[in-house]
Design a protein around this motif. Structure first.
Motif, PDB file in Angstrom:
ATOM      1  N   VAL A  50       7.956   0.608 -13.065  1.00 53.81           N
ATOM      2  CA  VAL A  50       7.060   1.486 -12.313  1.00 53.81           C
ATOM      3  C   VAL A  50       5.613   1.269 -12.748  1.00 53.81           C
ATOM      4  CG1 VAL A  50       6.373   3.892 -11.917  1.00 53.81           C
ATOM      5  CG2 VAL A  50       8.789   3.257 -11.841  1.00 53.81           C
ATOM      6  N   PHE A  51       5.388   1.235 -14.068  1.00 56.33           N
ATOM      7  CA  PHE A  51       4.010   1.091 -14.555  1.00 56.33           C
ATOM      8  C   PHE A  51       3.401  -0.246 -14.155  1.00 56.33           C
ATOM      9  CE2 PHE A  51       1.099  -0.670 -17.716  1.00 56.33           C
ATOM     10  CZ  PHE A  51       0.061   0.238 -17.604  1.00 56.33           C
ATOM     11  N   TYR A  52       4.108  -1.337 -14.431  1.00 59.24           N
ATOM     12  CA  TYR A  52       3.520  -2.650 -14.173  1.00 59.24           C
ATOM     13  C   TYR A  52       3.436  -2.950 -12.674  1.00 59.24           C
ATOM     14  CZ  TYR A  52       3.107  -3.965 -19.037  1.00 59.24           C
ATOM     15  OH  TYR A  52       2.712  -4.019 -20.339  1.00 59.24           O
ATOM     16  N   GLY A  87      -0.075   7.433 -19.160  1.00 57.33           N
ATOM     17  CA  GLY A  87       0.553   8.604 -18.569  1.00 57.33           C
ATOM     18  C   GLY A  87      -0.185   9.090 -17.333  1.00 57.33           C
ATOM     19  N   LYS A  88      -1.517   9.066 -17.385  1.00 57.58           N
ATOM     20  CA  LYS A  88      -2.312   9.496 -16.236  1.00 57.58           C
ATOM     21  C   LYS A  88      -2.124   8.544 -15.057  1.00 57.58           C
ATOM     22  CE  LYS A  88      -6.014  11.903 -18.744  1.00 57.58           C
ATOM     23  NZ  LYS A  88      -5.517  11.801 -20.107  1.00 57.58           N
ATOM     24  N   ILE A  89      -2.085   7.259 -15.344  1.00 60.31           N
ATOM     25  CA  ILE A  89      -1.900   6.259 -14.286  1.00 60.31           C
ATOM     26  C   ILE A  89      -0.557   6.470 -13.591  1.00 60.31           C
ATOM     27  CG2 ILE A  89      -1.499   3.787 -13.857  1.00 60.31           C
ATOM     28  CD1 ILE A  89      -3.588   3.226 -16.035  1.00 60.31           C
ATOM     29  N   MET A  90       0.466   6.777 -14.368  1.00 60.82           N
ATOM     30  CA  MET A  90       1.799   6.958 -13.793  1.00 60.82           C
ATOM     31  C   MET A  90       1.852   8.144 -12.825  1.00 60.82           C
ATOM     32  SD  MET A  90       3.861   4.603 -14.967  1.00 60.82           S
ATOM     33  CE  MET A  90       5.558   5.011 -15.343  1.00 60.82           C
ATOM     34  N   LEU A  91       0.987   9.116 -13.018  1.00 60.50           N
ATOM     35  CA  LEU A  91       1.028  10.324 -12.195  1.00 60.50           C
ATOM     36  C   LEU A  91       0.156  10.236 -10.946  1.00 60.50           C
ATOM     37  CD1 LEU A  91       0.871  13.039 -15.010  1.00 60.50           C
ATOM     38  CD2 LEU A  91       2.775  12.642 -13.444  1.00 60.50           C
ATOM     39  N   ASP A 120       0.824  -1.198   0.000  1.00 55.22           N
ATOM     40  CA  ASP A 120       0.000   0.000   0.000  1.00 55.22           C
ATOM     41  C   ASP A 120       0.863   1.255   0.000  1.00 55.22           C
ATOM     42  OD1 ASP A 120      -2.262   1.550   0.071  1.00 55.22           O
ATOM     43  OD2 ASP A 120      -2.560   1.376   2.227  1.00 55.22           O
ATOM     44  N   ALA A 121       1.928   1.229   0.799  1.00 54.75           N
ATOM     45  CA  ALA A 121       2.803   2.404   0.923  1.00 54.75           C
ATOM     46  C   ALA A 121       3.685   2.617  -0.308  1.00 54.75           C
ATOM     47  CB  ALA A 121       3.677   2.261   2.164  1.00 54.75           C
ATOM     48  N   SER A 122       3.827   1.586  -1.131  1.00 55.06           N
ATOM     49  CA  SER A 122       4.766   1.671  -2.258  1.00 55.06           C
ATOM     50  C   SER A 122       4.259   2.520  -3.413  1.00 55.06           C
ATOM     51  CB  SER A 122       5.100   0.268  -2.776  1.00 55.06           C
ATOM     52  OG  SER A 122       3.969  -0.331  -3.380  1.00 55.06           O
ATOM     53  N   ILE A 123       2.944   2.773  -3.466  1.00 54.31           N
ATOM     54  CA  ILE A 123       2.394   3.531  -4.585  1.00 54.31           C
ATOM     55  C   ILE A 123       3.023   4.917  -4.690  1.00 54.31           C
ATOM     56  CG2 ILE A 123       0.324   4.776  -5.316  1.00 54.31           C
ATOM     57  CD1 ILE A 123       0.289   2.094  -6.426  1.00 54.31           C
ATOM     58  N   LYS A 124       3.143   5.616  -3.575  1.00 56.01           N
ATOM     59  CA  LYS A 124       3.751   6.956  -3.605  1.00 56.01           C
ATOM     60  C   LYS A 124       5.202   6.875  -4.067  1.00 56.01           C
ATOM     61  CE  LYS A 124       4.533  11.187  -0.968  1.00 56.01           C
ATOM     62  NZ  LYS A 124       5.871  11.368  -1.543  1.00 56.01           N
ATOM     63  N   ALA A 125       5.919   5.857  -3.598  1.00 59.07           N
ATOM     64  CA  ALA A 125       7.317   5.694  -4.005  1.00 59.07           C
ATOM     65  C   ALA A 125       7.414   5.451  -5.508  1.00 59.07           C
ATOM     66  CB  ALA A 125       7.947   4.537  -3.241  1.00 59.07           C
ATOM     67  N   LEU A 126       6.479   4.684  -6.046  1.00 61.94           N
ATOM     68  CA  LEU A 126       6.474   4.424  -7.483  1.00 61.94           C
ATOM     69  C   LEU A 126       6.215   5.709  -8.263  1.00 61.94           C
ATOM     70  CD1 LEU A 126       4.453   1.075  -7.513  1.00 61.94           C
ATOM     71  CD2 LEU A 126       6.859   1.344  -8.128  1.00 61.94           C
ATOM     72  N   ILE A 184      -0.555  -5.336 -26.869  1.00 63.53           N
ATOM     73  CA  ILE A 184      -0.901  -3.973 -27.262  1.00 63.53           C
ATOM     74  C   ILE A 184      -0.504  -2.991 -26.158  1.00 63.53           C
ATOM     75  CG2 ILE A 184      -2.822  -2.382 -27.703  1.00 63.53           C
ATOM     76  CD1 ILE A 184      -2.492  -4.097 -30.087  1.00 63.53           C
ATOM     77  N   ILE A 185      -0.866  -3.324 -24.917  1.00 62.54           N
ATOM     78  CA  ILE A 185      -0.549  -2.451 -23.788  1.00 62.54           C
ATOM     79  C   ILE A 185       0.962  -2.309 -23.625  1.00 62.54           C
ATOM     80  CG2 ILE A 185      -0.656  -2.213 -21.264  1.00 62.54           C
ATOM     81  CD1 ILE A 185      -3.442  -3.505 -21.402  1.00 62.54           C
ATOM     82  N   ALA A 186       1.692  -3.431 -23.745  1.00 62.39           N
ATOM     83  CA  ALA A 186       3.150  -3.389 -23.612  1.00 62.39           C
ATOM     84  C   ALA A 186       3.767  -2.485 -24.681  1.00 62.39           C
ATOM     85  CB  ALA A 186       3.729  -4.798 -23.706  1.00 62.39           C
ATOM     86  N   SER A 187       3.215  -2.506 -25.877  1.00 65.53           N
ATOM     87  CA  SER A 187       3.721  -1.646 -26.950  1.00 65.53           C
ATOM     88  C   SER A 187       3.512  -0.181 -26.610  1.00 65.53           C
ATOM     89  CB  SER A 187       3.021  -1.991 -28.272  1.00 65.53           C
ATOM     90  OG  SER A 187       3.311  -3.314 -28.671  1.00 65.53           O
ATOM     91  N   ASP A 188       2.358   0.136 -26.036  1.00 64.43           N
ATOM     92  CA  ASP A 188       2.080   1.523 -25.662  1.00 64.43           C
ATOM     93  C   ASP A 188       2.909   1.963 -24.464  1.00 64.43           C
ATOM     94  OD1 ASP A 188      -0.019   2.613 -27.476  1.00 64.43           O
ATOM     95  OD2 ASP A 188      -1.109   0.849 -26.826  1.00 64.43           O
ATOM     96  N   VAL A 189       3.165   1.045 -23.533  1.00 65.15           N
ATOM     97  CA  VAL A 189       4.057   1.360 -22.417  1.00 65.15           C
ATOM     98  C   VAL A 189       5.443   1.694 -22.953  1.00 65.15           C
ATOM     99  CG1 VAL A 189       5.240   0.397 -20.392  1.00 65.15           C
ATOM    100  CG2 VAL A 189       2.799  -0.011 -20.713  1.00 65.15           C
ATOM    101  N   PHE A 190       5.893   0.926 -23.936  1.00 66.42           N
ATOM    102  CA  PHE A 190       7.197   1.175 -24.549  1.00 66.42           C
ATOM    103  C   PHE A 190       7.243   2.558 -25.202  1.00 66.42           C
ATOM    104  CE2 PHE A 190       9.726   0.793 -28.553  1.00 66.42           C
ATOM    105  CZ  PHE A 190      10.978   0.829 -27.960  1.00 66.42           C
TER     106      PHE A 190
END
Length: 360
Positions: A319-321, A214-218, A19-25, A189-195
């Motif tokens: 980070v994303f996965y 990009g939104k998920i990463m932020l 749970d705490a790792s999300i902010k670190a990511l 498809i998702i992996a290609s977009d992550v790349f």
């Protein structure tokens, strides 16, 4: 759903450390959009190269235009895909190897397939990914040095091969977190977009999926997601926020995968996707390739730049996965034990610029 098997669920499903790792990511992502130590080192190396050697590279650069270099790269991508696959096979991780490694580091679970990876702890998987990164970085160093040694002559193959190695590295990271890119076209498809996002994390994205990534990463939400125990994907989507983004990304990838399979077929899907990716990024790579055109010294520069890029791609994918793994963990476990509705039951509307709760 796995039938006829007793599944030992982790307790709690998401522990305090996860749970705490999300902010670190999210903080790690913030560092990715800034010049890193390796990137600065690369600039210093280019700066200390003697001018006479730089001039050799400039002369070589004048013998061919960026468009011609791009055309040569596309020729390599189209005609030499089997060669690229053979080279990248050295980095490909098997399903069985990943399952065995997770069992080695996980104290509380014993899994038998990628589908069951969701039972493990994200921080245990992250440790394995870190070890895998070392292998990929070493290979990028060797590959960049070998092809960079030939200067401009080896540049088209260097650009395409290094790009394909990064592309495959993202897929391997996805598999460590239990996303089966080999048998699930939507995950490829998702992996290609992550790349694509990894190469240009500050961009707005070239389609809906990259924009959502990009939104998920932020975003740093996780506690509210954790409360959705025993909920279906559809119920998670109605919750809105980050869970909505995850569901939208999955649904969009499914739709794109169906279209891509109709055009390319299962066997040639990866080849088709990679060519599409390189068509979008190839010209940009050609513009940055001047330093690699320097004979001999290009070996040093090629190796350095390739290892810098590989490090960025691997970090972004991890980070994303890792974040996605935590956000989807309960829903994936529900699906594993047979309590979740299929994703096809979700209807979405992404016509608005700002994503809202559009699930019916």
């Amino acid at each position: 759903m796995i039938e006829g098997k007793n599944i030992l669920l982790p307790s709690p499903i998401i522990d305090a450390k996860e749970d705490a790792s999300i902010k670190a990511l999210t903080d790690r992502y913030g560092k990715l959009v800034k010049p890193g130590v390796l990137a600065k080192t690369g600039e210093k190396v280019v700066g200390i190269i003697p001018n006479p050697i730089k001039n050799i590279g400039k002369v070589a650069k004048e013998t061919i235009t960026e468009n011609e270099l791009y055309a040569q790269c596309m020729k390599v991508a189209v005609e030499g895909f089997e060669i690229l696959e053979k080279q990248a096979a050295k980095l490909t991780v098997s399903d069985r190897a990943i399952v065995n490694k997770i069992n080695d580091v996980s104290k509380d679970v014993e899994i038998t397939s990628l589908e069951e990876v969701c039972l493990a702890r994200s921080y245990d998987i992250s440790k394995l990914v870190n070890k895998y990164k070392t292998q990929d970085l070493g290979f990028a160093l060797v590959e960049g040095g070998a092809t960079g040694y030939f200067g401009f002559a080896g540049l088209p193959f260097n650009l395409v091969l290094s790009t394909f190695l990064y592309y495959r590295a993202v897929q391997s990271v996805a598999m460590y977190y239990g996303y089966d890119i080999k048998n699930d076209p939507s995950e490829l498809i998702i992996a290609s977009d992550v790349f694509m996002n990894a190469l240009s994390p500050n961009s707005q994205g070239t389609n809906e999926v990259t924009g959502i990534i990009g939104k998920i990463m932020l975003m740093t939400e996780i506690t509210t997601v954790k409360q959705l125990s025993k909920k279906t994907w559809e119920e998670m989507a109605k919750h809105g926020g980050l869970t909505l983004l995850i569901c939208q990304m999955r649904a969009l990838a499914n739709r794109a995968a169906k279209t891509a399979l109709e055009k390319a077929g299962q066997k040639s899907l990866e080849e088709s996707l990679f060519k599409g990716v390189f068509e979008q990024i190839g010209k940009g790579l050609s513009k940055k390739a001047v330093g690699k055109a320097v004979p001999v010294a290009g070996a040093v520069i090629g190796a350095l730049f390739d290892i810098v890029q590989m490090n960025t791609v691997l970090e972004y994918a991890d980070v994303f996965y890792n974040k996605r793994y935590l956000l989807e963990k309960k829903a994936r476990i529900n699906t594993l034990v047979g309590t979740s509705k299929p994703l096809d039951s979700i209807k979405i509307d992404i016509s608005e610029e700002n994503i809202v709760d559009a699930f019916e």
